[in-house]
Design an enzyme around this catalytic site. Structure first.
Site, PDB file in Angstrom:
ATOM      1  N   HIS A 113       0.820  -1.211   0.000  1.00 15.51           N
ATOM      2  CA  HIS A 113       0.000   0.000   0.000  1.00 15.51           C
ATOM      3  C   HIS A 113       0.856   1.263   0.000  1.00 15.51           C
ATOM      4  O   HIS A 113       0.451   2.288  -0.538  1.00 15.51           O
ATOM      5  CB  HIS A 113      -0.965  -0.003   1.180  1.00 15.51           C
ATOM      6  CG  HIS A 113      -2.175  -0.838   0.924  1.00 15.51           C
ATOM      7  ND1 HIS A 113      -3.437  -0.482   1.307  1.00 15.51           N
ATOM      8  CD2 HIS A 113      -2.306  -2.016   0.283  1.00 15.51           C
ATOM      9  CE1 HIS A 113      -4.294  -1.409   0.925  1.00 15.51           C
ATOM     10  NE2 HIS A 113      -3.629  -2.358   0.312  1.00 15.51           N
ATOM     11  N   HIS A 166      -1.624 -12.221  -2.067  1.00 18.38           N
ATOM     12  CA  HIS A 166      -2.705 -12.919  -1.380  1.00 18.38           C
ATOM     13  C   HIS A 166      -2.359 -14.372  -1.073  1.00 18.38           C
ATOM     14  O   HIS A 166      -3.229 -15.235  -0.996  1.00 18.38           O
ATOM     15  CB  HIS A 166      -4.011 -12.777  -2.175  1.00 18.38           C
ATOM     16  CG  HIS A 166      -4.518 -11.365  -2.159  1.00 18.38           C
ATOM     17  ND1 HIS A 166      -5.586 -10.922  -2.876  1.00 18.38           N
ATOM     18  CD2 HIS A 166      -4.068 -10.269  -1.460  1.00 18.38           C
ATOM     19  CE1 HIS A 166      -5.789  -9.624  -2.639  1.00 18.38           C
ATOM     20  NE2 HIS A 166      -4.862  -9.214  -1.797  1.00 18.38           N
TER      21      HIS A 166
HETATM   22  C1  HEM Z   1      -6.971  -6.327  -7.160  1.00 14.30           C
HETATM   23  C2  HEM Z   1      -6.073  -5.910  -6.306  1.00 14.30           C
HETATM   24  C3  HEM Z   1      -6.194  -6.109  -4.826  1.00 14.30           C
HETATM   25  C4  HEM Z   1      -7.291  -5.999  -4.024  1.00 14.30           C
HETATM   26  C5  HEM Z   1      -8.703  -5.611  -4.429  1.00 14.30           C
HETATM   27  C6  HEM Z   1      -6.869  -6.323  -2.678  1.00 14.30           C
HETATM   28  C7  HEM Z   1      -7.699  -6.301  -1.584  1.00 14.30           C
HETATM   29  C8  HEM Z   1      -7.340  -6.705  -0.305  1.00 14.30           C
HETATM   30  C9  HEM Z   1      -8.195  -6.719   0.855  1.00 14.30           C
HETATM   31  C10 HEM Z   1      -9.656  -6.291   0.873  1.00 14.30           C
HETATM   32  C11 HEM Z   1      -7.470  -7.162   1.907  1.00 14.30           C
HETATM   33  C12 HEM Z   1      -7.930  -7.359   3.352  1.00 14.30           C
HETATM   34  C13 HEM Z   1      -7.464  -6.253   4.278  1.00 14.30           C
HETATM   35  C14 HEM Z   1      -7.870  -6.529   5.700  1.00 14.30           C
HETATM   36  O1  HEM Z   1      -9.049  -6.782   5.943  1.00 14.30           O
HETATM   37  O2  HEM Z   1      -6.998  -6.491   6.591  1.00 14.30           O
HETATM   38  C15 HEM Z   1      -6.152  -7.452   1.417  1.00 14.30           C
HETATM   39  C16 HEM Z   1      -5.134  -7.958   2.170  1.00 14.30           C
HETATM   40  C17 HEM Z   1      -3.854  -8.175   1.721  1.00 14.30           C
HETATM   41  N1  HEM Z   1      -3.363  -7.831   0.475  1.00 14.30           N
HETATM   42 FE1  HEM Z   1      -4.454  -7.276  -1.117  1.00 14.30          FE
HETATM   43  N2  HEM Z   1      -5.540  -6.606  -2.695  1.00 14.30           N
HETATM   44  C18 HEM Z   1      -5.080  -6.491  -3.978  1.00 14.30           C
HETATM   45  C19 HEM Z   1      -3.787  -6.660  -4.434  1.00 14.30           C
HETATM   46  C20 HEM Z   1      -2.713  -6.957  -3.618  1.00 14.30           C
HETATM   47  C21 HEM Z   1      -1.332  -6.971  -4.043  1.00 14.30           C
HETATM   48  C22 HEM Z   1      -0.835  -6.623  -5.442  1.00 14.30           C
HETATM   49  C23 HEM Z   1      -0.593  -7.318  -2.951  1.00 14.30           C
HETATM   50  C24 HEM Z   1       0.899  -7.475  -2.810  1.00 14.30           C
HETATM   51  C25 HEM Z   1       1.741  -7.607  -3.785  1.00 14.30           C
HETATM   52  C26 HEM Z   1      -1.522  -7.533  -1.857  1.00 14.30           C
HETATM   53  C27 HEM Z   1      -1.160  -7.923  -0.597  1.00 14.30           C
HETATM   54  C28 HEM Z   1      -2.029  -8.145   0.457  1.00 14.30           C
HETATM   55  C29 HEM Z   1      -1.647  -8.761   1.711  1.00 14.30           C
HETATM   56  C30 HEM Z   1      -0.269  -9.291   2.076  1.00 14.30           C
HETATM   57  C31 HEM Z   1      -2.800  -8.790   2.510  1.00 14.30           C
HETATM   58  C32 HEM Z   1      -2.930  -9.384   3.921  1.00 14.30           C
HETATM   59  C33 HEM Z   1      -2.930  -8.341   5.000  1.00 14.30           C
HETATM   60  C34 HEM Z   1      -2.902  -8.947   6.380  1.00 14.30           C
HETATM   61  O3  HEM Z   1      -2.679 -10.155   6.517  1.00 14.30           O
HETATM   62  O4  HEM Z   1      -3.090  -8.197   7.352  1.00 14.30           O
HETATM   63  N3  HEM Z   1      -2.785  -7.284  -2.292  1.00 14.30           N
HETATM   64  N4  HEM Z   1      -6.085  -7.163   0.065  1.00 14.30           N
END
Ligand code: HEM
Ligand code: NAG
Ligand code: NAG
Ligand code: NAG
Ligand code: NAG
Length: 495
Positions: A110, A314
């Site tokens: 982010h 993810h």
């Molecule tokens: C279409 C693109 C994406 C969408 C819509 C998306 C959406 C989300 C959402 C809704 C969460 C949950 C946040 C929470 O409730 O704590 C999340 C978590 C996460 N996202 Fe994405 N994401 C996207 C792309 C990415 C990319 C490109 C990465 C890294 C290269 C990424 C890495 C992560 C990680 C590591 C988490 C876990 C956070 C945690 O465990 O606290 N995301 N994402």
């Protein structure tokens, strides 16, 4: 269901009755180092002296020469695996070890994902500057709970002082999180300078301040002037922001959600693939168009890089709950001069820790946090690098479902499948709804080594590009201080 488990120590203390909100606030000792209170940034916008002190480039390059990179790696890897009572680490609730890997990786993504490279001519954003600590980025809804990640890392920042900038620390922490979880990371270069304020993020999007002066872009609650809906999208569903905006490079959905709207567009009942018996009709097919709009057209990624990044991101961590703020003062005025509604550390007067989201030892934890409102991990081992994301995307039939907080997400049709406890977002499912993405997903599921290599390359590019260094090798040429993680062996990984 508590997405973040409350550790035994807190439960035991609660039973003895000596945990107070005040005690917990004291427990999060360096929170304010990670997140500059909004009123201080707003004061700086009005022309007052900025609160942050930062080094010149020459001074920082000099400091960096004294940085022990291996020691920094160890400090972050240890912190990642040490659950703190004031913000318990995820993992145990999904049957895995406690780890902040997902939280730290999302922080780096982010922070870096604000980078915009339009037509190879308009570069803006990126992690360099560490403006996520400042208003307006610390108020973007996409950045919920990352105040906790910065608060945790403040401990490391204090230990290393000027030898590591915040922007180097946040990007390195995400990279260490991946590496120390057993994932691929080839190289990392230092040299990012911090900004004194968040001013340079204003063209990317501002929402939710009562007043701000001094910049032609600064407007309170400034929504996208140019919006649209897909022709098959229900007219009551949220509108999207067009890429063309006067003087702005902002969000794809609404200001504050600057990446991709995870739920995707809801179809009209007349759409050809609408199914009345489904609990929602979010369209993965249309969501793919939005993923491409953001990742390719706004951020400058290829389709391969897009698939690798989303699948790799993810793999670690999970989505979290959402305290229901409907009808509370936090829903009416989500922003104020002390910070955004989701900043919640007990006793800080920020965020709904006043009893709105739980009381006593439950306040501001687990389901009592303000997060995305989705629920569940993507994989069976969210604290360790694995290949479930693509494997299960292909092997399972994914059907529409509701999270306990009412969000539209996807579960496996087969409730006894080994993947039955995992979830997907509509934007994840979009990767098998689009022909081009689907081909890449099949390739990555069949060839994990190829996926690892492509992810490592895309991640490097993600965390290294910024307005100040728009090409992936610019930082290395500028500061020349990089690591290839030669010192990391299997023994440094999580148990
Ligand atoms: C279409 C693109 C994406 C969408 C819509 C998306 C959406 C989300 C959402 C809704 C969460 C949950 C946040 C929470 O409730 O704590 C999340 C978590 C996460 N996202 Fe994405 N994401 C996207 C792309 C990415 C990319 C490109 C990465 C890294 C290269 C990424 C890495 C992560 C990680 C590591 C988490 C876990 C956070 C945690 O465990 O606290 N995301 N994402
Ligand atoms: C990018 O290029 C397209 C096509 O040449 C043009 O219509 C558009 O205005 C450009 N965008 C920016 C931000 O310059
Ligand atoms: C749009 O969604 C609303 C609310 O779910 C529903 O009542 C309405 O029938 C839908 N309209 C169309 C044209 O699908
Ligand atoms: C949130 O609370 C409001 C008011 O109490 C209620 O009407 C609504 O159904 C709740 N939403 C969810 C998702 O629980
Ligand atoms: C569901 O998954 C279980 C466990 O993998 C498997 O034995 C069963 O055949 C699956 N059911 C269907 C309908 O595919």
């Amino acid at each position: 269901m508590a997405p973040l488990h409350v550790p035994m120590r807190l439960l035991a203390c609660a039973m003895l009755g000596f945990v107070t909100a005040e005690m917990r606030a004291d427990d999060f000792p360096h929170y304010d180092l990670g997140t500059i209170p909004a009123w201080q940034d707003l004061a700086s916008l009005r022309g007052a002296r900025p609160v942050s002190q930062v080094l010149s480039k020459a001074d920082y390059h000099h400091q960096l020469r004294a940085l022990d990179i291996q020691q920094l790696y160890s400090a972050i890897a240890t912190l990642m695996a040490t659950s703190k009572p004031y913000w318990p680490a995820d993992g145990p609730q999904d049957g895995d070890v406690a780890s902040y890997a997902g939280l730290f990786a999302r922080l780096a993504w982010h922070c870096s994902g604000s980078f915009r490279m339009i037509n190879d001519t308009h570069a803006a954003g990126g992690c360099e500057g560490a403006r996520q600590r400042h208003w307006p980025e610390n108020e973007w809804r996409d950045n919920t709970n990352l105040d906790k990640a910065r608060g945790l890392l403040a401990e490391v920042k204090l230990q290393f002082g000027d030898r590591v900038s915040w922007s180097d620390l946040m990007t390195f922490a995400g990279t260490v999180a991946i590496k120390a979880s057993g994932g691929p990371a080839k190289k990392f270069c230092f040299g990012r300078l911090d900004d004194v304020s968040g001013d340079r993020s204003i063209p990317l999007g501002v929402e939710g301040v009562a007043q701000c002066y001094g910049s032609k872009f600064c407007k309170s609650n400034f929504e996208c002037p140019n919006t649209f809906r897909w022709s098959e999208q229900n007219d009551t569903d949220h509108a999207r922001c067009k890429i063309e905006q006067p003087d702005r490079l902002q969000a794809s959905h609404s200001v504050g959600l600057i990446y991709v709207y995870p739920e995707g567009p809801e179809l009209k009942t007349s759409a050809k693939d609408y199914k009345a018996y489904w609990v929602h009709n979010r369209s993965p097919r249309l969501s793919a168009l939005e993923v491409r709009d953001t990742f390719r057209d706004r951020m400058g990624w290829t389709d391969r890089e897009t698939v690798a990044l989303i699948g790799g991101g993810h793999t670690l961590g999970r989505t979290h709950g959402n305290c229901n703020l409907t009808g509370t003062k936090w829903a009416q005025t989500p922003y104020n001069n002390v910070g955004p509604y989701f900043e919640a550390t007990a006793g800080s007067l920020r965020g709904p820790t006043d009893g709105t989201c739980g009381t006593g030892p439950e306040a501001g934890f687990g389901k009592n946090t303000v997060s995305s409102g989705f629920e569940g991990p993507w994989t069976r081992s969210p604290s360790r690098w694995n290949y479930d994301f693509f494997d299960a995307l292909l092997s399972e039939e994914w059907v529409p479902a509701k999270s306990p907080y009412g969000n539209d997400q996807w579960h496996t049709r087969n409730h006894t499948s080994e993947f039955a406890k995992t979830m997907r977002l509509t934007s994840d499912i979009s990767l098998v709804a689009d022909e081009t993405y689907h081909k890449i997903v099949r390739e990555y599921a069949a060839d994990h080594a190829q996926f690892d290599a492509d992810f490592a390359d895309a991640w490097f590019k993600l965390v290294h590009r910024s307005e100040d260094h728009p090409h992936k090798d610019d930082l290395e040429q500028d500061a020349g201080i990089c690591t290839s993680f030669e010192f990391v062996t299997q023994a440094n990984f999580l148990p």
